[in-house]
Motif scaffolding. Structure first.
Motif, PDB file in Angstrom:
ATOM      1  N   ARG A  33       0.810  -1.211   0.000  1.00  0.00           N
ATOM      2  CA  ARG A  33       0.000   0.000   0.000  1.00  0.00           C
ATOM      3  C   ARG A  33       0.849   1.269   0.000  1.00  0.00           C
ATOM      4  NH1 ARG A  33      -2.966  -2.672   4.100  1.00  0.00           N
ATOM      5  NH2 ARG A  33      -2.068  -1.251   5.668  1.00  0.00           N
ATOM      6  N   THR A  34       2.053   1.171   0.550  1.00  0.00           N
ATOM      7  CA  THR A  34       2.877   2.358   0.767  1.00  0.00           C
ATOM      8  C   THR A  34       3.812   2.675  -0.399  1.00  0.00           C
ATOM      9  OG1 THR A  34       2.857   1.859   3.129  1.00  0.00           O
ATOM     10  CG2 THR A  34       4.470   3.475   2.369  1.00  0.00           C
ATOM     11  N   LEU A  35       4.438   1.635  -0.954  1.00  0.00           N
ATOM     12  CA  LEU A  35       5.425   1.881  -2.007  1.00  0.00           C
ATOM     13  C   LEU A  35       4.738   2.182  -3.337  1.00  0.00           C
ATOM     14  CD1 LEU A  35       8.220  -0.793  -1.401  1.00  0.00           C
ATOM     15  CD2 LEU A  35       8.006   1.521  -0.490  1.00  0.00           C
ATOM     16  N   PRO A  36       5.321   3.074  -4.140  1.00  0.00           N
ATOM     17  CA  PRO A  36       4.759   3.346  -5.472  1.00  0.00           C
ATOM     18  C   PRO A  36       4.929   2.135  -6.381  1.00  0.00           C
ATOM     19  CG  PRO A  36       6.854   4.479  -5.193  1.00  0.00           C
ATOM     20  CD  PRO A  36       6.513   3.900  -3.852  1.00  0.00           C
ATOM     21  N   PHE A  37       4.064   2.043  -7.385  1.00  0.00           N
ATOM     22  CA  PHE A  37       4.107   0.923  -8.314  1.00  0.00           C
ATOM     23  C   PHE A  37       4.536   1.427  -9.688  1.00  0.00           C
ATOM     24  CE2 PHE A  37       2.130  -2.064 -11.364  1.00  0.00           C
ATOM     25  CZ  PHE A  37       2.720  -3.244 -10.906  1.00  0.00           C
ATOM     26  N   ILE A  38       5.550   0.775 -10.247  1.00  0.00           N
ATOM     27  CA  ILE A  38       6.079   1.165 -11.553  1.00  0.00           C
ATOM     28  C   ILE A  38       5.239   0.514 -12.641  1.00  0.00           C
ATOM     29  CG2 ILE A  38       8.077   1.072 -13.082  1.00  0.00           C
ATOM     30  CD1 ILE A  38       9.809   0.895 -10.508  1.00  0.00           C
ATOM     31  N   VAL A  39       4.568   1.336 -13.438  1.00  0.00           N
ATOM     32  CA  VAL A  39       3.714   0.837 -14.513  1.00  0.00           C
ATOM     33  C   VAL A  39       4.534   0.547 -15.764  1.00  0.00           C
ATOM     34  CG1 VAL A  39       1.745   1.381 -16.008  1.00  0.00           C
ATOM     35  CG2 VAL A  39       1.726   2.074 -13.595  1.00  0.00           C
ATOM     36  N   GLN A  40       5.489   1.432 -16.075  1.00  0.00           N
ATOM     37  CA  GLN A  40       6.347   1.235 -17.242  1.00  0.00           C
ATOM     38  C   GLN A  40       7.692   1.901 -17.004  1.00  0.00           C
ATOM     39  OE1 GLN A  40       5.293   3.265 -20.867  1.00  0.00           O
ATOM     40  NE2 GLN A  40       4.545   5.100 -19.805  1.00  0.00           N
ATOM     41  N   SER A  41       8.707   1.409 -17.700  1.00  0.00           N
ATOM     42  CA  SER A  41      10.050   1.985 -17.607  1.00  0.00           C
ATOM     43  C   SER A  41      10.455   2.546 -18.964  1.00  0.00           C
ATOM     44  CB  SER A  41      11.065   0.923 -17.174  1.00  0.00           C
ATOM     45  OG  SER A  41      10.830   0.506 -15.853  1.00  0.00           O
ATOM     46  N   ILE A  42      11.085   3.707 -18.955  1.00  0.00           N
ATOM     47  CA  ILE A  42      11.615   4.316 -20.163  1.00  0.00           C
ATOM     48  C   ILE A  42      13.030   4.793 -19.867  1.00  0.00           C
ATOM     49  CG2 ILE A  42       9.346   5.037 -21.008  1.00  0.00           C
ATOM     50  CD1 ILE A  42      10.081   7.902 -20.074  1.00  0.00           C
ATOM     51  N   PHE A  43      13.756   5.131 -20.926  1.00  0.00           N
ATOM     52  CA  PHE A  43      15.065   5.763 -20.788  1.00  0.00           C
ATOM     53  C   PHE A  43      15.061   6.957 -21.714  1.00  0.00           C
ATOM     54  CE2 PHE A  43      19.454   6.522 -21.993  1.00  0.00           C
ATOM     55  CZ  PHE A  43      20.129   6.439 -20.786  1.00  0.00           C
ATOM     56  N   ASN A  44      14.950   8.149 -21.145  1.00  0.00           N
ATOM     57  CA  ASN A  44      14.831   9.345 -21.970  1.00  0.00           C
ATOM     58  C   ASN A  44      15.515  10.527 -21.286  1.00  0.00           C
ATOM     59  OD1 ASN A  44      14.083  11.544 -23.553  1.00  0.00           O
ATOM     60  ND2 ASN A  44      12.031  10.741 -23.933  1.00  0.00           N
ATOM     61  N   PRO A  45      16.709  10.904 -21.771  1.00  0.00           N
ATOM     62  CA  PRO A  45      17.435  12.030 -21.167  1.00  0.00           C
ATOM     63  C   PRO A  45      16.723  13.367 -21.314  1.00  0.00           C
ATOM     64  CG  PRO A  45      18.911  10.664 -22.494  1.00  0.00           C
ATOM     65  CD  PRO A  45      17.512  10.229 -22.798  1.00  0.00           C
TER      66      PRO A  45
ATOM     67  N   PRO B 298      14.492  12.544 -14.645  1.00  0.00           N
ATOM     68  CA  PRO B 298      14.725  11.167 -14.199  1.00  0.00           C
ATOM     69  C   PRO B 298      13.853  10.823 -12.993  1.00  0.00           C
ATOM     70  CG  PRO B 298      16.517  12.585 -13.476  1.00  0.00           C
ATOM     71  CD  PRO B 298      15.631  13.420 -14.343  1.00  0.00           C
ATOM     72  N   GLY B 299      13.714   9.522 -12.739  1.00  0.00           N
ATOM     73  CA  GLY B 299      12.954   9.077 -11.580  1.00  0.00           C
ATOM     74  C   GLY B 299      11.537   8.681 -11.930  1.00  0.00           C
ATOM     75  N   LEU B 300      10.722   8.500 -10.883  1.00  0.00           N
ATOM     76  CA  LEU B 300       9.365   7.990 -11.028  1.00  0.00           C
ATOM     77  C   LEU B 300       8.357   9.131 -11.028  1.00  0.00           C
ATOM     78  CD1 LEU B 300       7.757   5.321 -11.185  1.00  0.00           C
ATOM     79  CD2 LEU B 300       7.610   5.385  -8.683  1.00  0.00           C
ATOM     80  N   SER B 301       7.512   9.167 -12.056  1.00  0.00           N
ATOM     81  CA  SER B 301       6.487  10.200 -12.145  1.00  0.00           C
ATOM     82  C   SER B 301       5.198   9.724 -11.489  1.00  0.00           C
ATOM     83  CB  SER B 301       6.221  10.568 -13.612  1.00  0.00           C
ATOM     84  OG  SER B 301       5.735   9.441 -14.318  1.00  0.00           O
ATOM     85  N   GLU B 302       4.241  10.626 -11.345  1.00  0.00           N
ATOM     86  CA  GLU B 302       2.992  10.291 -10.658  1.00  0.00           C
ATOM     87  C   GLU B 302       2.170   9.251 -11.394  1.00  0.00           C
ATOM     88  OE1 GLU B 302       0.799  13.795  -9.864  1.00  0.00           O
ATOM     89  OE2 GLU B 302       2.259  14.641  -8.448  1.00  0.00           O
ATOM     90  N   ASP B 303       2.340   9.142 -12.713  1.00  0.00           N
ATOM     91  CA  ASP B 303       1.553   8.163 -13.465  1.00  0.00           C
ATOM     92  C   ASP B 303       2.199   6.778 -13.477  1.00  0.00           C
ATOM     93  OD1 ASP B 303       3.704   8.454 -15.154  1.00  0.00           O
ATOM     94  OD2 ASP B 303       2.543   9.059 -16.906  1.00  0.00           O
ATOM     95  N   GLY B 304       3.286   6.605 -12.698  1.00  0.00           N
ATOM     96  CA  GLY B 304       3.926   5.297 -12.594  1.00  0.00           C
ATOM     97  C   GLY B 304       4.983   5.031 -13.651  1.00  0.00           C
ATOM     98  N   THR B 305       5.379   6.053 -14.393  1.00  0.00           N
ATOM     99  CA  THR B 305       6.425   5.890 -15.400  1.00  0.00           C
ATOM    100  C   THR B 305       7.791   6.150 -14.769  1.00  0.00           C
ATOM    101  OG1 THR B 305       4.967   6.553 -17.211  1.00  0.00           O
ATOM    102  CG2 THR B 305       7.332   6.719 -17.597  1.00  0.00           C
ATOM    103  N   LEU B 306       8.666   5.175 -14.862  1.00  0.00           N
ATOM    104  CA  LEU B 306      10.013   5.313 -14.318  1.00  0.00           C
ATOM    105  C   LEU B 306      10.982   5.639 -15.443  1.00  0.00           C
ATOM    106  CD1 LEU B 306      12.139   5.047 -12.058  1.00  0.00           C
ATOM    107  CD2 LEU B 306      12.285   2.608 -12.614  1.00  0.00           C
ATOM    108  N   ASN B 307      11.572   6.809 -15.386  1.00  0.00           N
ATOM    109  CA  ASN B 307      12.629   7.179 -16.324  1.00  0.00           C
ATOM    110  C   ASN B 307      13.952   6.774 -15.702  1.00  0.00           C
ATOM    111  OD1 ASN B 307      14.271   8.242 -18.280  1.00  0.00           O
ATOM    112  ND2 ASN B 307      13.745  10.387 -17.880  1.00  0.00           N
TER     113      ASN B 307
END
Length: 419
Positions: free
Chosen positions: A73-85, A89-98
């Motif tokens: 319940r506490t930790l954020p959930f990563i929906v998708q990962s990208i690599f984009n300079p 960087p980091g995790l956005s509110e929509d669950g996208t991890l750069n």
């Protein structure tokens, strides 16, 4: 009567532990092997069993698997990962991890850059080489999202410091977003996803690429997107921001095509004195880097003037021109001489004039690669009773059939009207 005092050990609540994990950069991600803990700072994954170890270190007590739901319940959930300079960087509110990371350090940069400048002069004694290499590298730091279409070739003696440049300077300054290969084929293996999340790939003294791999490299090095198929994942097209450096102990590390626009080659690097003197200098440079020099190099790259740098057009390279000449085989030399004096010719005549080709297929490939085509030029009715060959003749695609016929007749049958 003495009253006993009972000491109660207070176990930190699992909510506090979960918040601690979050503060350390942990999140949850669903992978083919199940849900994992991912540290978004290091991009490393751990099984949920590791919660017991984390909790023991946090509280000194044993973990209860029933508390796992609180962590979920506490930790954020990563929906998708990208690599984009180009994105934060980091995790956005929509669950996208750069997963792109920038260099960071607690050390203060030193003010004196003398060891760094000496190293650059040793590695690239030619001033043009030094300027162009430094600009190419600085561009990687200042504009990582703007991928160049040309890449570096650096030939040198062994032990001159090119490996040190990659391992001890570029890799840490690029937050480990680099790869090292000993052959080109390693990059093109089926499940290799290195092009999706690295800023620099180094080929270290690779053997000559096969024809298939060489063709693949052309598009890989110039196109903004690539197709990848990571293990246990579906194939997909992704943007690539990867630059390439080729290190070699050979003066001619690759075969360079005459129209090459994908490389800048430096002059062959030699030791200033000898191997031992270079090793002693590298040791001093390493000490300087560890004492704030690395941070100073990063600051220097970030302040480097890129006003004249063009990521899509390589500067003129004297060394590359020499490599082009060295790349011309005897068969290619014969073909160039032959075609200079023969605008239209039969394949047999070409083979007789260019005996250095080992196979007919090699000769045909050279012709097509250089813009030649073949057709039956004299199969028309008006040439029916002549001795002119009715078979296919080769000519450059710049000529149409009419002009090709005209040249052939003027050369070999001047009394016959081409019209």
């Amino acid at each position: 009567m003495t009253q006993k005092t009972t000491t109660h050990t207070t176990t930190p609540p699992v909510e506090a532990f979960s918040l601690h994990l979050r503060s350390q950069g942990y999140a949850l991600i669903s992978l083919p092997g199940g849900v994992k803990l991912r540290n978004i700072n290091t991009c490393t994954d751990q099984s949920l069993d590791s919660l017991a170890v984390h909790y023991a270190r946090f509280s000194g007590n044993s973990w209860n698997s029933q508390w796992q739901s609180v962590v979920f319940r506490t930790l954020p959930f990563i929906v998708q990962s990208i690599f984009n300079p180009a994105l934060p960087p980091g995790l956005s509110e929509d669950g996208t991890l750069n997963t792109y990371r920038r260099f960071s350090s607690d050390k203060s940069p030193v003010d004196i850059l003398t060891p760094w400048f000496e190293y650059l002069v040793r590695m690239f004694p030619d001033e043009a080489d030094r300027t162009n290499v430094c600009a190419w590298l600085a561009h990687c730091f200042q504009r990582p999202e703007e991928r160049p279409t040309w890449h570096l070739l650096i030939p040198s003696d062994t032990g001159t410091g090119k490996g040190f440049l990659f391992q001890q300077i570029l890799s840490p300054l690029l937050a480990g977003q680099t790869k090292h290969y000993s052959s080109y084929a390693q990059l093109t293996e089926k499940h290799n996803g290195a092009l999706a999340d690295n800023l620099i790939i180094v080929f270290d003294d690779p053997p000559t690429a096969s024809r298939r791999v060489a063709e693949s490299l052309k598009s890989i090095q110039t196109e903004p997107t690539v197709d990848i198929r990571p293990l246990y994942e579906s194939a997909r097209k992704v943007a690539t921001f990867t630059r390439f450096m080729t290190f070699s102990n050979s003066p001619t590390p690759i075969e360079v095509e005459d129209n090459d626009r994908r490389h800048y080659a430096t002059h062959f690097v030699k030791h200033k004195v000898d191997h031992d003197e270079t090793a002693a200098f590298i040791a001093r440079l390493s000490e300087w880097l560890n004492a704030g020099g690395l941070e100073a190099v990063y600051r220097w790259f970030m302040q480097y003037d890129l006003s004249d740098f063009n990521p899509y057009r390589p500067p003129h390279s004297v060394a590359l021109e020499r490599m082009k000449q060295a790349s011309v085989s005897p068969a290619e030399s014969e073909a160039e001489v032959f075609t200079e004096s023969h605008a239209v010719f039969s394949f047999n005549a070409f083979r007789e004039g260019c005996p250095a080709f080992n196979r007919d297929n090699d000769a045909t490939e050279w012709l097509r690669k250089h813009g030649y085509t073949s057709a039956r030029l004299f199969a028309l009715a008006r040439f029916k009773d002549t001795t002119i060959t009715k078979g296919a003749l080769w000519y450059h695609s710049d000529l149409d059939k009419g002009h090709a016929r005209e040249w052939y007749l003027s050369k070999y049958y001047p009394k016959i009207d081409a019209a």
